[in-house]
Design a protein around this motif. Structure first.
Motif, PDB file in Angstrom:
ATOM      1  N   ARG A  76       8.559  -4.902  -4.565  1.00 40.29           N
ATOM      2  CA  ARG A  76       8.943  -4.904  -5.965  1.00 40.29           C
ATOM      3  C   ARG A  76       7.942  -4.103  -6.801  1.00 40.29           C
ATOM      4  N   ALA A  77       8.455  -3.215  -7.635  1.00 43.00           N
ATOM      5  CA  ALA A  77       7.577  -2.404  -8.478  1.00 43.00           C
ATOM      6  C   ALA A  77       6.807  -3.275  -9.465  1.00 43.00           C
ATOM      7  N   ASP A  78       7.481  -4.292 -10.048  1.00 41.41           N
ATOM      8  CA  ASP A  78       6.795  -5.135 -11.023  1.00 41.41           C
ATOM      9  C   ASP A  78       5.691  -5.967 -10.376  1.00 41.41           C
ATOM     10  N   LEU A  79       5.885  -6.340  -9.103  1.00 39.05           N
ATOM     11  CA  LEU A  79       4.830  -7.073  -8.398  1.00 39.05           C
ATOM     12  C   LEU A  79       3.654  -6.148  -8.098  1.00 39.05           C
ATOM     13  N   LEU A  80       3.953  -4.894  -7.765  1.00 34.57           N
ATOM     14  CA  LEU A  80       2.887  -3.917  -7.519  1.00 34.57           C
ATOM     15  C   LEU A  80       2.010  -3.764  -8.758  1.00 34.57           C
ATOM     16  N   TYR A  81       2.632  -3.641  -9.930  1.00 30.99           N
ATOM     17  CA  TYR A  81       1.847  -3.468 -11.148  1.00 30.99           C
ATOM     18  C   TYR A  81       1.056  -4.730 -11.478  1.00 30.99           C
ATOM     19  N   ARG A  82       1.632  -5.905 -11.157  1.00 29.90           N
ATOM     20  CA  ARG A  82       0.949  -7.152 -11.449  1.00 29.90           C
ATOM     21  C   ARG A  82      -0.238  -7.375 -10.507  1.00 29.90           C
ATOM     22  N   LEU A  83      -0.063  -7.047  -9.227  1.00 30.85           N
ATOM     23  CA  LEU A  83      -1.129  -7.270  -8.245  1.00 30.85           C
ATOM     24  C   LEU A  83      -2.158  -6.143  -8.240  1.00 30.85           C
ATOM     25  N   GLY A  84      -1.724  -4.949  -8.637  1.00 32.14           N
ATOM     26  CA  GLY A  84      -2.612  -3.795  -8.548  1.00 32.14           C
ATOM     27  C   GLY A  84      -3.196  -3.383  -9.875  1.00 32.14           C
ATOM     28  N   VAL A  85      -3.628  -4.326 -10.687  1.00 36.71           N
ATOM     29  CA  VAL A  85      -4.300  -3.977 -11.938  1.00 36.71           C
ATOM     30  C   VAL A  85      -5.509  -3.103 -11.635  1.00 36.71           C
ATOM     31  N   VAL A  86      -6.266  -3.496 -10.611  1.00 36.20           N
ATOM     32  CA  VAL A  86      -7.317  -2.644 -10.061  1.00 36.20           C
ATOM     33  C   VAL A  86      -6.860  -2.236  -8.659  1.00 36.20           C
ATOM     34  N   PHE A  87      -6.723  -0.944  -8.441  1.00 34.72           N
ATOM     35  CA  PHE A  87      -6.203  -0.434  -7.168  1.00 34.72           C
ATOM     36  C   PHE A  87      -7.323   0.320  -6.448  1.00 34.72           C
ATOM     37  N   ILE A  88      -7.622  -0.084  -5.225  1.00 34.17           N
ATOM     38  CA  ILE A  88      -8.737   0.503  -4.473  1.00 34.17           C
ATOM     39  C   ILE A  88      -8.221   1.034  -3.142  1.00 34.17           C
ATOM     40  N   ARG A  89      -8.419   2.307  -2.908  1.00 31.21           N
ATOM     41  CA  ARG A  89      -8.059   2.904  -1.620  1.00 31.21           C
ATOM     42  C   ARG A  89      -9.298   2.964  -0.738  1.00 31.21           C
ATOM     43  N   ILE A  90      -9.211   2.364   0.445  1.00 33.69           N
ATOM     44  CA  ILE A  90     -10.315   2.386   1.410  1.00 33.69           C
ATOM     45  C   ILE A  90     -10.049   3.529   2.379  1.00 33.69           C
ATOM     46  N   PRO A  91     -10.929   4.512   2.469  1.00 31.43           N
ATOM     47  CA  PRO A  91     -10.654   5.694   3.297  1.00 31.43           C
ATOM     48  C   PRO A  91     -10.646   5.354   4.786  1.00 31.43           C
TER      49      PRO A  91
ATOM     50  N   ALA B 128       6.603   2.065  -0.340  1.00 31.73           N
ATOM     51  CA  ALA B 128       7.299   0.808  -0.061  1.00 31.73           C
ATOM     52  C   ALA B 128       8.234   0.442  -1.208  1.00 31.73           C
ATOM     53  N   VAL B 129       7.819   0.753  -2.446  1.00 26.76           N
ATOM     54  CA  VAL B 129       8.687   0.505  -3.601  1.00 26.76           C
ATOM     55  C   VAL B 129       9.917   1.401  -3.539  1.00 26.76           C
ATOM     56  N   LYS B 130       9.717   2.680  -3.202  1.00 28.44           N
ATOM     57  CA  LYS B 130      10.829   3.624  -3.126  1.00 28.44           C
ATOM     58  C   LYS B 130      11.836   3.225  -2.057  1.00 28.44           C
ATOM     59  N   SER B 131      11.347   2.663  -0.970  1.00 23.70           N
ATOM     60  CA  SER B 131      12.231   2.280   0.126  1.00 23.70           C
ATOM     61  C   SER B 131      12.875   0.908  -0.097  1.00 23.70           C
TER      62      SER B 131
ATOM     63  N   VAL C 282      -2.463  -3.959   1.196  1.00 23.59           N
ATOM     64  CA  VAL C 282      -1.305  -3.330   1.838  1.00 23.59           C
ATOM     65  C   VAL C 282      -1.830  -2.329   2.855  1.00 23.59           C
ATOM     66  N   ASN C 283      -1.091  -2.176   3.962  1.00 20.65           N
ATOM     67  CA  ASN C 283      -1.516  -1.226   4.995  1.00 20.65           C
ATOM     68  C   ASN C 283      -0.640   0.023   4.996  1.00 20.65           C
ATOM     69  N   GLU C 284       0.130   0.215   3.914  1.00 21.13           N
ATOM     70  CA  GLU C 284       0.912   1.422   3.729  1.00 21.13           C
ATOM     71  C   GLU C 284       0.909   1.765   2.249  1.00 21.13           C
ATOM     72  N   ASP C 285       1.289   2.987   1.934  1.00 21.18           N
ATOM     73  CA  ASP C 285       1.335   3.400   0.533  1.00 21.18           C
ATOM     74  C   ASP C 285       2.327   2.500  -0.214  1.00 21.18           C
ATOM     75  N   PRO C 286       1.873   1.685  -1.155  1.00 21.24           N
ATOM     76  CA  PRO C 286       2.782   0.748  -1.822  1.00 21.24           C
ATOM     77  C   PRO C 286       3.870   1.453  -2.628  1.00 21.24           C
ATOM     78  N   HIS C 287       3.589   2.644  -3.127  1.00 20.27           N
ATOM     79  CA  HIS C 287       4.594   3.376  -3.892  1.00 20.27           C
ATOM     80  C   HIS C 287       5.754   3.796  -2.982  1.00 20.27           C
TER      81      HIS C 287
ATOM     82  N   TYR D  38      -5.810  -0.903  -0.628  1.00 24.16           N
ATOM     83  CA  TYR D  38      -4.896  -0.100   0.174  1.00 24.16           C
ATOM     84  C   TYR D  38      -5.698   0.608   1.263  1.00 24.16           C
ATOM     85  N   GLY D  39      -5.361   0.311   2.506  1.00 28.31           N
ATOM     86  CA  GLY D  39      -6.063   0.942   3.616  1.00 28.31           C
ATOM     87  C   GLY D  39      -5.316   0.720   4.914  1.00 28.31           C
ATOM     88  N   GLU D  40      -5.503   1.633   5.843  1.00 28.08           N
ATOM     89  CA  GLU D  40      -4.868   1.505   7.141  1.00 28.08           C
ATOM     90  C   GLU D  40      -5.468   0.326   7.896  1.00 28.08           C
ATOM     91  N   THR D  41      -4.805  -0.072   8.955  1.00 26.73           N
ATOM     92  CA  THR D  41      -5.307  -1.159   9.791  1.00 26.73           C
ATOM     93  C   THR D  41      -6.695  -0.811  10.311  1.00 26.73           C
TER      94      THR D  41
END
Length: 537
Positions: free
Chosen positions: A340-355, A333-336, A326-331, A214-217
């Motif tokens: 898909r929340a289930d895809l987020l959990y499946r793809l984001g087993v390891v979640f890394i935010r790049i500052p 994107a799920v709220k909006s 993803v270039n936006e907060d995936p959570h 997860y990081g901006e462009t």
């Protein structure tokens, strides 16, 4: 100057300690007065400065001259505080002389009197004659040179194999064309958030779990993805990347899963990216732009670890590591409802935010030095640094395009520097320089101007009350202070005209709402205070 003349006393574990044998003991058949260490130090792989007990410079080797853009003949006999912009009591040499103790691996940021910025690692060793402290030897390693050495050492093509049998297996990496260019050693920066992201990414490379970046462009998501692949056991297999936002939806499914002959008019048997990346890594960039329907098909493939080509009946097993970004907060994107929340959990087993770069100000100098060196080679330039005004501007700019934007700004400036050794404000892109035409050739503290529609609120029309002091974050001064005061005034003016409506103010200022919110937080401006008070009923 002969180090032989200095009789070292017992002072711990210093390499210049008399507890170690002197030159006369190492070479008993040679007159020690004929041996000089200075020619060795002059070709040393680190910068070297020798001072006397007062801190006056007695010697500086060639590499230190190069790093600091100085000549030893110009600084001989001068004290460290006269040559460098440092607080005298904070200088590593001064501290060593005051305490008499060696200083090890001290990270330093300093400027020379000519304005050149250096990030470096210092090791300072006290010199003693008997029990008297007579001076110091300071070894200095610039981060930019260390990065170059590490990059060179990590390149298999530059590896010298002492034994031929050690070459077996290593050459395979050198010859391998796995679709990547980057390793973790190519990531520049030492900020805590970045180092934490690198650590998590390094650990994730050793497991089959999915990774979401997860990081901006422009923050370097592709660089992280390739580095994870090259650190994993799959590094000898193919790395395949796809930007999901760049492919039309009606083509994306076939590109991912492949097609079977007869699936549609003109369809042929063709492997998709999942098959092409078999055994290796598939990087799905900007996965949040994928349609909800295709997200469901992707989720099924991940859960079953099988895919089916478009129009085919047979399923093909998957054996690959999947990295997504993803270039936006995936959570959000799920709220909006766009992810898909289930895809987020499946793809984001390891979640890394790049500052983003605005959170990595400590890395600015290293990045600037790297890009200057890069485009010096490409464009055959001799640029050594940026001016103080440019440095101040870089540290206050919000960098919406992050590291990629910084690189493009440096590249653009390198096209204009001609034979200059310093990048100045007049060399910068117009969106960075905010240059007034009459002052474009000057490298001074120019007023900061936000973009407005024609004829509206330029700084040349600011009211006199702008001279009144405005609240600023701690430490703002000089050019930064002037720019911040101007910027605060214009933001307040826009909020006043829009009665505290941040979205309308952002449109008037031609800024994104996110950037304006960031500036409000940075300057401590409360948009609610600009809303009109309601009259009592």
């Amino acid at each position: 100057m002969m180090f032989k003349e200095v009789n070292m006393s017992d002072s711990g574990s210093d390499p210049f300690d008399s507890a170690l044998p002197g030159l006369e003991h190492l070479f008993p058949n040679v007159d020690p007065s004929t041996i000089s260490l200075l020619p060795i130090l002059d070709r040393f792989h680190e910068g070297v400065i020798v001072t006397d007990a007062s801190g006056a410079i007695l010697y500086m080797n060639a590499l230190q001259e190069q790093m600091d853009d100085l000549k030893f003949s110009d600084v001989r006999g001068k004290k460290v505080g006269e040559v460098y912009r440092v607080d005298e009591d904070q200088s590593p040499v001064t501290r060593c002389l005051r305490t008499g103790e060696r200083i090890e691996n001290l990270a330093c940021f300093y400027r020379t009197r000519r304005g050149k910025v250096v990030n470096s690692l210092h090791n300072v060793i006290p010199l003693r004659a008997g029990r008297d402290l007579i001076g110091t030897v300071c070894f200095i390693r610039a981060y930019s040179l260390m990065e170059k050495e590490l990059k060179s050492a990590s390149d298999p093509e530059n590896t010298n194999y002492i034994r031929k049998r050690d070459r077996v297996g290593r050459e395979g990496i050198k010859r391998l064309k796995n679709g990547t260019r980057y390793r973790f050693g190519d990531i520049i920066g030492t900020s805590p958030d970045l180092l934490a992201a690198i650590e998590v990414a390094t650990l994730s490379a050793g497991s089959p779990s999915t990774v979401m970046l997860y990081g901006e462009t422009g923050t370097g998501k592709e660089l992280f993805a390739q580095s994870i692949h090259n650190k994993s056991r799959r590094r000898n297999k193919q790395y395949v990347a796809l930007n999901c936002a760049a492919i039309p939806e009606n083509l994306l499914e076939g590109i991912l899963f492949g097609t079977a002959k007869g699936a549609f008019t003109g369809a042929t048997d063709k492997a998709g990216l999942f098959e092409r990346a078999s055994g290796g890594t598939l990087f799905l960039d900007e996965i949040n732009s994928m349609s909800m329907g295709l997200q469901a098909k992707l989720l099924r493939a991940l859960q079953e670890r099988k895919i089916r080509r478009v129009g085919a009946l047979d399923e093909i097993p998957l054996d690959l590591k999947i990295i997504s970004s993803v270039n936006e907060d995936p959570h959000q994107a799920v709220k909006s409802g766009r992810f898909r929340a289930d895809l987020l959990y499946r793809l984001g087993v390891v979640f890394i935010r790049i500052p983003p770069l605005r959170e990595r100000q400590a890395d600015m100098d290293a990045l600037v030095d790297y890009f200057i060196e890069k485009y010096n080679r490409i464009m055959d330039r001799r640029v050594k640094s940026v001016s103080d005004a440019v440095n101040a501007l870089f540290r206050t700019h919000d960098w919406p395009g992050n590291v990629r934007e910084l690189e493009h700004v440096i590249e653009g400036a390198m096209n204009l520097v001609k034979k200059h050794a310093t990048i100045r404000r007049s060399h910068l892109s117009i969106h960075m320089g905010d240059l007034h035409p009459a002052r474009a050739g000057q490298d001074a503290a120019m007023p900061f101007t936000l973009a407005f529609p024609a004829g509206e609120h330029t700084l040349q029309e600011l009211p006199e009350k702008l001279s009144a002091p405005l609240p600023l974050p701690p430490g703002e001064a000089g050019l930064v202070h002037s720019r911040s005061r101007h910027e605060i005034h214009i933001i307040r003016q826009a909020l006043g005209q829009t009665r505290g409506n941040v979205a309308r103010a952002a449109r008037q200022l031609k800024l994104s709402p996110q950037l304006l919110h960031y500036k409000l937080k940075k300057y401590g401006i409360d948009a609610k205070s600009f809303k009109p008070l309601m009259s009592p009923p």
